[in-house]
Design a protein around this motif. Structure first.
Motif, PDB file in Angstrom:
ATOM      1  N   THR A 131       0.852  -1.193   0.000  1.00  0.00           N
ATOM      2  CA  THR A 131       0.000   0.000   0.000  1.00  0.00           C
ATOM      3  C   THR A 131       0.883   1.236   0.000  1.00  0.00           C
ATOM      4  O   THR A 131       1.750   1.389   0.864  1.00  0.00           O
ATOM      5  CB  THR A 131      -0.914   0.033   1.246  1.00  0.00           C
ATOM      6  OG1 THR A 131      -1.696  -1.163   1.295  1.00  0.00           O
ATOM      7  CG2 THR A 131      -1.837   1.241   1.193  1.00  0.00           C
ATOM      8  N   ALA A 152      -1.987   3.981  -4.306  1.00  0.00           N
ATOM      9  CA  ALA A 152      -1.803   2.764  -5.104  1.00  0.00           C
ATOM     10  C   ALA A 152      -1.717   1.548  -4.192  1.00  0.00           C
ATOM     11  O   ALA A 152      -1.205   1.628  -3.073  1.00  0.00           O
ATOM     12  CB  ALA A 152      -0.540   2.864  -5.955  1.00  0.00           C
ATOM     13  N   THR A 153      -2.224   0.436  -4.671  1.00  0.00           N
ATOM     14  CA  THR A 153      -2.112  -0.844  -3.954  1.00  0.00           C
ATOM     15  C   THR A 153      -1.653  -1.900  -4.945  1.00  0.00           C
ATOM     16  O   THR A 153      -2.012  -1.871  -6.128  1.00  0.00           O
ATOM     17  CB  THR A 153      -3.461  -1.269  -3.326  1.00  0.00           C
ATOM     18  OG1 THR A 153      -4.458  -1.326  -4.356  1.00  0.00           O
ATOM     19  CG2 THR A 153      -3.886  -0.292  -2.239  1.00  0.00           C
ATOM     20  N   ARG A 154      -0.848  -2.822  -4.462  1.00  0.00           N
ATOM     21  CA  ARG A 154      -0.350  -3.905  -5.292  1.00  0.00           C
ATOM     22  C   ARG A 154      -0.333  -5.190  -4.459  1.00  0.00           C
ATOM     23  O   ARG A 154      -0.340  -5.155  -3.224  1.00  0.00           O
ATOM     24  CB  ARG A 154       1.066  -3.612  -5.795  1.00  0.00           C
ATOM     25  CG  ARG A 154       1.201  -2.356  -6.653  1.00  0.00           C
ATOM     26  CD  ARG A 154       0.583  -2.550  -8.022  1.00  0.00           C
ATOM     27  NE  ARG A 154       0.884  -1.411  -8.893  1.00  0.00           N
ATOM     28  CZ  ARG A 154       0.136  -0.307  -8.971  1.00  0.00           C
ATOM     29  NH1 ARG A 154      -0.959  -0.183  -8.206  1.00  0.00           N
ATOM     30  NH2 ARG A 154       0.465   0.672  -9.793  1.00  0.00           N
ATOM     31  N   TRP A 156       7.978   0.236  -8.024  1.00  0.00           N
ATOM     32  CA  TRP A 156       6.618   0.713  -8.302  1.00  0.00           C
ATOM     33  C   TRP A 156       6.662   1.458  -9.627  1.00  0.00           C
ATOM     34  O   TRP A 156       7.583   2.250  -9.881  1.00  0.00           O
ATOM     35  CB  TRP A 156       6.172   1.616  -7.150  1.00  0.00           C
ATOM     36  CG  TRP A 156       4.850   2.299  -7.335  1.00  0.00           C
ATOM     37  CD1 TRP A 156       3.735   1.799  -7.952  1.00  0.00           C
ATOM     38  CD2 TRP A 156       4.505   3.620  -6.893  1.00  0.00           C
ATOM     39  NE1 TRP A 156       2.718   2.706  -7.919  1.00  0.00           N
ATOM     40  CE2 TRP A 156       3.148   3.848  -7.264  1.00  0.00           C
ATOM     41  CE3 TRP A 156       5.189   4.621  -6.227  1.00  0.00           C
ATOM     42  CZ2 TRP A 156       2.482   5.036  -6.997  1.00  0.00           C
ATOM     43  CZ3 TRP A 156       4.537   5.802  -5.940  1.00  0.00           C
ATOM     44  CH2 TRP A 156       3.185   6.011  -6.321  1.00  0.00           C
ATOM     45  N   THR A 211      -0.993   5.305 -10.205  1.00  0.00           N
ATOM     46  CA  THR A 211      -1.985   5.203  -9.143  1.00  0.00           C
ATOM     47  C   THR A 211      -2.991   4.108  -9.501  1.00  0.00           C
ATOM     48  O   THR A 211      -2.966   3.566 -10.617  1.00  0.00           O
ATOM     49  CB  THR A 211      -2.732   6.528  -8.958  1.00  0.00           C
ATOM     50  OG1 THR A 211      -3.544   6.769 -10.123  1.00  0.00           O
ATOM     51  CG2 THR A 211      -1.758   7.681  -8.768  1.00  0.00           C
ATOM     52  N   ASP A 212      -3.870   3.817  -8.541  1.00  0.00           N
ATOM     53  CA  ASP A 212      -4.917   2.832  -8.839  1.00  0.00           C
ATOM     54  C   ASP A 212      -5.865   3.333  -9.918  1.00  0.00           C
ATOM     55  O   ASP A 212      -6.586   2.544 -10.548  1.00  0.00           O
ATOM     56  CB  ASP A 212      -5.708   2.507  -7.561  1.00  0.00           C
ATOM     57  CG  ASP A 212      -4.911   1.618  -6.614  1.00  0.00           C
ATOM     58  OD1 ASP A 212      -3.915   1.011  -7.070  1.00  0.00           O
ATOM     59  OD2 ASP A 212      -5.271   1.530  -5.416  1.00  0.00           O
ATOM     60  N   LYS A 233      -4.830   4.580 -12.646  1.00  0.00           N
ATOM     61  CA  LYS A 233      -4.051   4.517 -13.884  1.00  0.00           C
ATOM     62  C   LYS A 233      -3.479   5.878 -14.299  1.00  0.00           C
ATOM     63  O   LYS A 233      -3.263   6.138 -15.496  1.00  0.00           O
ATOM     64  CB  LYS A 233      -4.884   3.939 -15.039  1.00  0.00           C
ATOM     65  CG  LYS A 233      -5.480   2.575 -14.764  1.00  0.00           C
ATOM     66  CD  LYS A 233      -4.417   1.547 -14.466  1.00  0.00           C
ATOM     67  CE  LYS A 233      -5.038   0.163 -14.207  1.00  0.00           C
ATOM     68  NZ  LYS A 233      -4.015  -0.859 -13.863  1.00  0.00           N
TER      69      LYS A 233
END
Length: 230
Positions: free
Chosen positions: A133, A143-145, A159, A163-164, A166
């Motif tokens: 996170t 952003a989360t991955r 990274w 961002t989430d 895009k």
């Protein structure tokens, strides 16, 4: 004639007392031998000194000499170790490393491409998945991955700066939070790592080992804080 045990404590630097210098220890041995010879010359012929008493007294002065030699040897070894650490540390100047921390920096290059600093994780055992996170300085999630099957030890990641939603994340500093889980879905202990650049070295002192200067917010760290050289 017995040597006061406190003398031995003073010679042995490990006991915390001051170390006798070479002149002082030489005077001690000379005085001891003078007193021993005087004692032998003036002993009672009817009750001469027993061999075991002389051996015990000689053993005391030999102990003093032995401790001094041991301390000299240990000091020499310590100096060699410090020199080796200093040489090793100096070789890291200009290198990027991973150290404990949770910072990621985003910058845009002249060609308009987004650049991010690496981050990493240290695990005692393999993780089935790691949730990543990234938040901005206001604490907002940008952003989360999710990373699958992460090995034990130190692993580094990057990274893409997206961002989430895009979109390219604005330039600046971000915080990364890592949560590792095993195959049963249980959370595991982990340590977040961030990028830093070694800028200088501080020699060892009586209280600290060699330190690496990472500059900025990172300050100085010990050699064993370096988890990976990038």
């Amino acid at each position: 004639m017995n040597i006061d045990p406190s003398v031995l404590n003073n010679v042995n630097t490990q006991s915390g007392g001051p170390k006798l210098n070479q002149g002082q220890s030489g005077e001690l041995r000379e005085s001891f031998l003078t007193m021993l010879i005087t004692q032998l010359q003036n002993q009672d012929p009817m009750d001469p000194m027993k061999n075991k008493d002389m051996t015990a007294q000689l053993a005391q002065i030999n102990t003093v000499s032995g401790i001094e030699q041991l301390n000299d040897t240990l000091n020499g070894i310590t100096q060699q170790v410090d020199a080796s650490q200093m040489l090793q540390a100096s070789g890291l100047i200009g290198n990027a490393v991973l150290v404990p921390g949770n910072n990621v920096k985003v910058s845009t290059g002249e060609e308009g491409k987004t650049h991010t600093t690496p981050f990493g994780i240290e695990l005692e055992s393999p993780a089935s998945r790691v949730e990543v996170t990234l938040t901005n300085q206001s604490g907002e999630v940008v952003a989360t991955r999710e990373i699958k099957n992460v090995k034990a030890g130190v692993e580094s990641f990057s990274w893409d700066g997206q961002t989430d939603g895009k979109e390219a994340a604005p330039d600046g500093a971000y915080n990364v939070s890592l949560n590792a889980f095993n195959a049963d879905g249980e959370e595991m202990p982990s340590t977040a790592l961030n990028y830093a650049l070694v800028q200088g070295v501080t020699p060892a002192t009586a209280n600290e080992d060699v330190r690496l200067d990472l500059g900025g917010v990172y300050g100085q760290v010990a050699m064993n804080d370096i988890k990976q050289i990038l």
